[in-house]
Scaffold this active site. Structure first.
Site, PDB file in Angstrom:
ATOM      1  N   ASP A 143       0.847  -1.189   0.000  1.00  0.00           N
ATOM      2  CA  ASP A 143       0.000   0.000   0.000  1.00  0.00           C
ATOM      3  C   ASP A 143       0.890   1.250   0.000  1.00  0.00           C
ATOM      4  O   ASP A 143       1.567   1.545   0.990  1.00  0.00           O
ATOM      5  CB  ASP A 143      -0.893  -0.021   1.242  1.00  0.00           C
ATOM      6  CG  ASP A 143      -1.916   1.103   1.250  1.00  0.00           C
ATOM      7  OD1 ASP A 143      -2.001   1.841   0.243  1.00  0.00           O
ATOM      8  OD2 ASP A 143      -2.632   1.235   2.255  1.00  0.00           O
ATOM      9  N   LYS A 504     -39.192 -31.143  28.027  1.00  0.00           N
ATOM     10  CA  LYS A 504     -38.430 -31.772  26.953  1.00  0.00           C
ATOM     11  C   LYS A 504     -39.102 -33.082  26.561  1.00  0.00           C
ATOM     12  O   LYS A 504     -39.287 -33.972  27.397  1.00  0.00           O
ATOM     13  CB  LYS A 504     -36.984 -32.012  27.391  1.00  0.00           C
ATOM     14  CG  LYS A 504     -36.054 -32.368  26.249  1.00  0.00           C
ATOM     15  CD  LYS A 504     -34.617 -32.439  26.707  1.00  0.00           C
ATOM     16  CE  LYS A 504     -33.661 -32.565  25.543  1.00  0.00           C
ATOM     17  NZ  LYS A 504     -33.980 -33.642  24.625  1.00  0.00           N
TER      18      LYS A 504
END
Length: 802
Positions: A143, A504
């Site tokens: 860069d 459950k």
């Protein structure tokens, strides 16, 4: 006032709505949205291999580029996106994102339509199931700081090339289309992102040490003037880099372009949208070695045929980039047994299924479809006699052919409307669905649907939650949603006002997709189990709802207690005679505890309390489908209630939690009355004098195989011992699938098996070595895949080999 101009086009067999195609996206060059889409279609053969298997983050310029243009990054795929784009859920440290993975020209065209000019991807891919792999490439970003540019980047690039070559890595330069140069090197995938990132940092520091006047590896802006920043951080697992051949959102329509090393000199410049397609056609892709390998879709087909002995076409390559609508052909094949070959054009081949009973002529039944090898496109016109002794010997005639409109295509479902010839066997347009159920497929004749149904606005959600419901096109409503999963509570505290408690139920997980009279029931691992529970399908079809529901299929015993053993008698049964008997002797019920979609709107971003209210508002309460009430008391009271009703336990759900598809989340905690563990069978020992198994050797999946959890020798009936033997015999293998040692007493007379069958056991405790104590067999779990099995214990049990 007229809205924006809209048109529906066919791209790669998929219908895509385009708006404002003449909108200027790059004011400096006058480049329009239509030209952006055309560019991505042109470069797709080179771009898609670089995107293959990588999650795509898009950078969008909705109103075009320019000095004051509005731009934003988009990671999650919006609900407005077509449902044929592949979605992958990735859990990061602080968030979970649903990314797209682009696989077709149509995916790229959609990106252009929504002004996603830049396509950014990580250095890792995901596998076929969406699991992130280790990085397969290294990237170094050069860069330029103030006072430097591409010439200085080129000088650093050559130095970096030499440095990487010293450690055996050949790198390829890419002019980024923005400011600098990216350098890519191929990796073998043996190291994770942290390791690769640390290595990249060492490379940057070495370059800085050797070129201190030109290179800096520190991100500090104060040090960057007159130097090139060697940015190593894009190898971080959470970072992305612009994809090769992606456009950039600059003033001019520049492109990130891989280059040959002889181009990297002082005259290097960035290339634009007008230059790249011709360059690729002439020179190819310098970075092709780092792209995903393109599988030979016809390799199996060729291996089964000799071009010198059969009149069938045997081409050397796949036809790619063909223009026009996708084609289909149905061939009547008088081979050893009469059947029909059903073929759909897809990605340069004919994806093929054999239909023993042909195309169904009624919407009330399904026919078997057996997927076969891909065939070349040239096969669409083949008719003739395949000689005796050759594969598929017999007479082939064309029953019907034409083109098709694609509605959906994924690994589990294909929906398309076929347009045949006037004299063909279809007798007019037919909307057909191919649905995968286990190893095979079913083909189903669907009710007709307007080709623009997907554009209709779904019904609005309730005012109180409308702001956080996500609307979907109608074609996406029938989609399976992977259910959210609970974890064992262990030492986690699930008490207090912030938690709700549900009982459950001891059954199998079920996602019910209901669209009026069309109902599909899916197991947790996306197998269509509708045919095994017709009474539930009928009951849900009579509700008149458009919803996706989450629940549990259970079979109650004579005392009204869920019995997993009784439910096993129903699993996988599809024959009409057997079902008629079992519907009377082993009835099933569906217990619902969540609603995920309603009237085309997703409710998954709502809280548990809001979703629960929406579920109750549906008013479901039939003879077979129920919404059991959530328990309003304390955790201790809920556990006591579950025990008094002899249920499996309690699931505590955080009231503020959203629904996270496919996730095993600590927002849902299981408190079990009896310890159970799902296991994968890795071997068996013979019974004393019998033909069935004596005991099973079981484990859980870890890297490289199974972690051994011990033996299970009790809990079987004689019938179960014989059934298990019949299922395990075809899976016999010569070597142990366990990554650790099995005790000599068990391994001496063991028969090893491929770890495929999943079961469940109850147990008393764990040994110090991490083995099950007092384990007893509960039954097979055909609703679950081996890869889904996890250790459900809070005990300290080692999962890695010693």
């Amino acid at each position: 006032m007229a809205g924006p101009p809209t048109q529906t086009v066919s791209v790669d067999g998929r219908l895509l709505r385009l708006t404002n195609s003449d909108k200027i996206m790059y004011p400096a060059s006058g480049t329009t949205k239509a030209e952006v889409i055309a560019y991505y279609a042109q470069v797709a053969p080179w771009l898609l291999p670089h995107l293959a298997g990588r999650t795509v983050t898009r950078k969008r310029w909705v109103n075009g580029t320019g000095p004051d243009a509005e731009v934003f990054f988009e990671k999650n795929l919006p609900d407005s996106a077509p449902d044929w784009i592949r979605r992958v859920t990735i859990k990061h440290r602080s968030r979970t994102n649903v990314y797209p993975v682009f696989e077709s020209v149509a995916d790229l065209a959609w990106a252009g339509q929504v002004a996603a000019l830049e396509l950014h991807v990580p250095q890792w891919r995901v596998d076929a199931t969406g699991v992130a792999l280790n990085p397969d490439r290294l990237v170094i970003d050069l860069d330029p700081g103030p006072g430097t540019g591409l010439p200085e980047c080129a000088e650093v690039a050559h130095a970096a090339r030499a440095l990487l070559a010293d450690v055996g890595l050949e790198c390829i330069p890419v002019t980024s289309g923005s400011k600098g140069i990216h350098l890519y090197a191929q990796l073998d995938g043996t190291h994770d992102s942290d390791y690769v990132n640390a290595f990249a940092k060492q490379v940057a520091q070495a370059l800085e040490a050797s070129m201190p006047e030109l290179v800096v590896s520190d991100m500090s802006k104060a040090k960057r003037r007159g130097r090139v920043l060697v940015d190593w951080s894009q190898n971080n697992g959470n970072k992305t880099t612009i994809s090769p051949y992606s456009l950039r959102g600059r003033e001019e329509p520049t492109v990130a372009v891989p280059r040959d090393w002889d181009e990297v000199d002082a005259d290097l410049r960035h290339l634009t949208i007008d230059e790249v397609p011709a360059r690729l056609a002439e020179r190819g892709d310098p970075m092709a070695a780092l792209a995903a390998p393109v599988a030979d879709r016809l390799a199996t087909y060729r291996s089964m045929r000799d071009a010198n002995r059969t009149p069938e076409p045997v081409p050397d390559s796949v036809v790619r980039g063909r223009d026009g609508d996708p084609t289909f052909v149905i061939q009547e094949h008088h081979a050893r047994r009469l059947h029909w070959d059903f073929r759909l054009e897809r990605d340069g081949v004919l994806v093929s299924w054999a239909l023993p009973k042909g195309v169904p002529d009624s919407t009330t039944g399904n026919h078997l479809a057996v997927q076969t090898e891909d065939h070349p496109l040239e096969y669409a016109t083949f008719a003739g006699t395949i000689p005796k002794g050759e594969y598929g010997a017999g007479e082939v005639t064309i029953w019907d052919h034409g083109h098709y409109d694609l509605e959906k295509w994924n690994d589990h479902e294909v929906i398309a409307t076929l347009h045949g010839t006037r004299e063909g066997g279809l007798g007019g347009p037919k909307r057909l669905a191919l649905i995968k159920t286990g190893e095979n497929w079913l083909i189903h004749l669907m009710k007709e649907q307007s080709p623009h149904a997907a554009a209709k606005e779904p019904a609005p959600a309730k005012e109180s939650t409308a702001k956080r419901t996500r609307k979907k096109p109608a074609s996406a409503r029938a989609g399976f949603v992977p259910p959210m999963l609970a974890v064992l509570a262990g030492g986690r505290d699930a008490s207090g006002d912030s938690w709700a408690y549900e009982l459950k139920w001891d059954g199998i997980r079920c996602v019910a997709v209901v669209s009026g009279e069309q109902v599909r029931l899916y197991s947790r691992n996306h197998n269509d189990v509708s045919a095994s529970y017709p009474e539930l399908v009928e009951e849900l079809a009579g509700l008149g709802l458009d919803v996706v529901l989450d629940g549990e299929i259970v079979a109650l015993d004579e005392k009204g207690i869920p019995s997993f053993g009784r439910l096993q008698q129903r699993m996988g049964v599809t024959k009409a005679g057997d079902l008629d008997r079992l519907r009377r002797t082993v009835p099933v019920q569906l217990m619902l505890f969540d609603v995920l979609e309603r009237d085309g709107a997703s409710l998954r971003d709502l809280t548990y309390d809001e979703r629960r209210e929406a579920l109750d508002d549906l008013g479901i309460g039939t003879g077979l489908v129920h919404v059991p009430p959530a328990h309003g008391g304390t955790l201790d009271e809920a556990v006591a209630l579950s025990r008094s009703h002899k249920l499996e336990g309690v699931v505590a759900k955080r009231r503020s939690s959203t629904y996270d598809p496919g996730s095993r989340s600590t927002d849902w905690l299981k408190i079990k009355n009896q310890d159970t563990q799902e296991i994968v069978i890795g071997g068996w020992r013979p019974s004393s004098g019998g033909r069935g198994i004596g005991s099973l050797l079981v484990g859980v999946p870890v890297e490289g195989g199974l972690k051994y959890l011990g033996r299970v020798g009790t809990g079987y009936s004689n019938a179960e011992r014989l059934k298990l033997r019949s299922l395990l015999d075809p899976l016999e293998r010569a070597t142990s699938p366990f990554v650790d040692d099995v005790e000599t007493a068990a391994s001496r007379d063991a028969t090893w098996t491929t770890p495929k069958l999943v079961g469940e056991v109850v147990y008393g405790d764990w040994s110090p070595a991490g083995h099950l104590r007092h384990a007893s067999w509960r039954g097979l779990r055909p609703d679950k895949d081996a890869a889904d099995v996890v250790l459900e214990t809070s005990a300290e049990v080692r999962l890695t080999p010693p």
